[in-house]
Design a protein around this motif. Structure first.
Motif, mmCIF file in Angstrom:
data_model
loop_
_atom_site.group_PDB
_atom_site.id
_atom_site.type_symbol
_atom_site.label_atom_id
_atom_site.label_comp_id
_atom_site.label_asym_id
_atom_site.label_seq_id
_atom_site.Cartn_x
_atom_site.Cartn_y
_atom_site.Cartn_z
ATOM 1 N N ILE A 88 -10.810 -0.512 74.398
ATOM 2 C CA ILE A 88 -11.992 0.129 74.272
ATOM 3 C C ILE A 88 -12.349 -0.500 73.098
ATOM 4 N N MET A 89 -13.752 -1.866 72.919
ATOM 5 C CA MET A 89 -13.677 -2.177 71.806
ATOM 6 C C MET A 89 -15.610 -2.084 71.571
ATOM 7 N N THR A 90 -16.292 -3.046 70.573
ATOM 8 C CA THR A 90 -17.558 -3.527 70.878
ATOM 9 C C THR A 90 -18.053 -4.377 70.433
ATOM 10 N N ARG A 91 -18.625 -4.955 71.541
ATOM 11 C CA ARG A 91 -19.167 -6.481 72.818
ATOM 12 C C ARG A 91 -19.977 -6.985 71.474
ATOM 13 N N TRP A 92 -18.824 -8.066 69.896
ATOM 14 C CA TRP A 92 -19.483 -8.438 69.434
ATOM 15 C C TRP A 92 -19.742 -9.799 69.702
ATOM 16 N N ASP A 93 -18.921 -10.900 70.436
ATOM 17 C CA ASP A 93 -18.568 -11.500 70.446
ATOM 18 C C ASP A 93 -18.468 -12.284 72.010
ATOM 19 N N GLN A 94 -19.225 -13.295 72.351
ATOM 20 C CA GLN A 94 -18.563 -13.352 74.034
ATOM 21 C C GLN A 94 -17.320 -13.342 74.254
#
Length: 422
Positions: A218-224
């Motif tokens: 589960i996470m925020t997609r900060w970076d590709q």
């Protein structure tokens, strides 16, 4: 004194308890009267989590072994995945063990403690605990009761928590949960920190699996190139790599913040190789463009206000689940073309960004050859290396080989303190 018993209330309660035993969403509603059970995104999430439970409980015979969850902040994803789901799974099989990790040990311990507190609660006792029909009720051991690591009484199951990068001590897990691998954008945009997380996932976290274990991220997609992006790219590039079921729920699809859903397998694969998941077939809840994900929490006007008050790249990462802008501030993906060979007569420059670090967690040294001809710019020979000495050796080799091929190198001042060699 009048009898307060209401005919039928005993049967209704038994039905509610039995539904909560069998299915995850009724469990959430039973143990937490504030749980927004009518929210469609949580209904989809509950369905996926039941698939994860099926995999764990069946010993890998059916269900979902790998799940990623990308949803906006404060939309109950951690409450659902990292707190209620472990408690329900242990009620279904108290012999299972769960490992939960987060960017810091404190957050992981907080989630673990809330699972423990839920199991000790009165509502849980009605379903799986001392007031249930189970011969051996699911209860927390008095001897192993700490929030960071606790066990079940008369069962082999329990839960341990850890921070990313920390040691995971004890037995393996039948369910592994990684909830928020990065604290913030600064951590996620550090190449050194991203590599640290990926290395820890592969060397420590992943190796703690018991047979037929499931993993949830589960996470925020900060970076590709974060841990999710690396695993998604692996799943396309390597048929032996883990294949992921993904819950991808952007807050809204508007012309200002469009979701470019792929229409061909090639487009889908290209996104994945870049570390970006966008599902084939459109929105997973079959929403129309402009329809908010959770209108009871944020309607279209409220989402527009949020976007207006934070930076664009924060809105697309946190609320749209995109690790980059769909349309760049300067360039869009469509502005770039891949060609076999640069034209003759281009003037070439070597652009460098030197990190100058010495440890394995240092940022990378990066260089690329950039050619200019007319209004066109050409990029080739990208080189990324953490250790400075081998990096400079390779740079020299590339430039000498280019010179032998007839490339003429120029010298020019450039912005952002980049270094240019001639």
């Amino acid at each position: 004194m009048k009898n307060s018993f209401v005919p039928g209330s005993g049967m209704a309660e038994r039905v509610r308890r039995e539904k909560a035993r069998r299915h995850f969403l009724p469990f959430c509603e039973y143990v937490d009267k504030k749980y927004p059970v009518q929210a469609r995104h949580l209904q989809l999430l509950a369905e996926k989590l039941e698939g994860v439970a099926e995999y764990v409980l069946s010993g890998g015979q059916a269900g979902i072994p790998r799940l990623m969850v990308f949803m906006p902040p404060r939309y109950w994803k951690s409450n659902t995945c990292s707190q209620k789901f472990p408690a329900w799974l242990l009620g279904k099989d108290p012999e299972k063990r769960i490992i939960l990790a987060s960017y810091g040990a404190d957050l992981a311990t907080e989630h673990s403690g809330k699972v423990r507190d839920l199991i000790e609660g009165e509502k849980y006792k009605n379903i799986f605990g001392s007031r249930s029909s189970l011969e051996l009720p699911v209860e927390i051991s008095e001897d192993r009761h700490a929030a960071a690591a606790w066990a079940l009484e008369n069962h082999s199951g329990g839960m341990i928590s850890a921070g990313v990068g920390g040691a995971i001590v004890g037995k393996g897990g039948h369910l592994l949960i990684l909830d928020d691998a990065f604290k913030n954008r600064e951590e996620a945009e550090s190449a050194a920190n991203r590599q640290k997380v990926i290395k820890w996932y592969r060397s420590s976290f992943y190796t703690r699996q018991e047979d037929h274990a499931a993993i949830i991220i589960i996470m925020t997609r900060w970076d590709q190139e974060d841990i999710a992006g690396a695993l998604l790219a692996d799943s396309i590039g390597n048929p032996e790599a883990d294949q992921w079921d993904v819950v991808f729920l952007p807050s809204i699809d508007t012309p200002e913040y469009p979701i470019d859903y792929p229409t061909t397998p090639e487009q889908y694969a290209e996104n994945m190789l870049r570390g970006t998941f966008i599902p084939m077939g459109g929105d997973q809840l079959h929403r129309q463009p402009g329809e908010p994900l959770w209108p009871e929490k944020h309607n279209a006007a409220q989402l527009k206000a949020i976007a207006a008050n934070i930076l664009d790249f924060e809105f697309v990462s946190q609320y749209q689940q995109m690790p980059r802008l769909s349309i760049g501030g300067f360039f869009d993906d469509g502005d770039f073309q891949i060609i076999d060979k640069a034209p003759e007569g281009a003037r070439w420059y070597a652009y460098m960004d030197l990190a100058l670090g010495e440890s394995e967690t240092s940022d990378f040294n990066v260089t690329g050859a950039v050619g200019l001809q007319g209004e066109n710019l050409y990029i080739r020979d990208m080189l990324v290396e953490r250790e400075l000495e081998p990096f400079l050796v390779e740079v020299r080799r590339l430039m000498l080989s280019s010179a032998e091929a007839g490339t003429v190198w120029g010298v020019e001042d450039v912005a952002f303190q980049k270094l240019v060699f001639n």
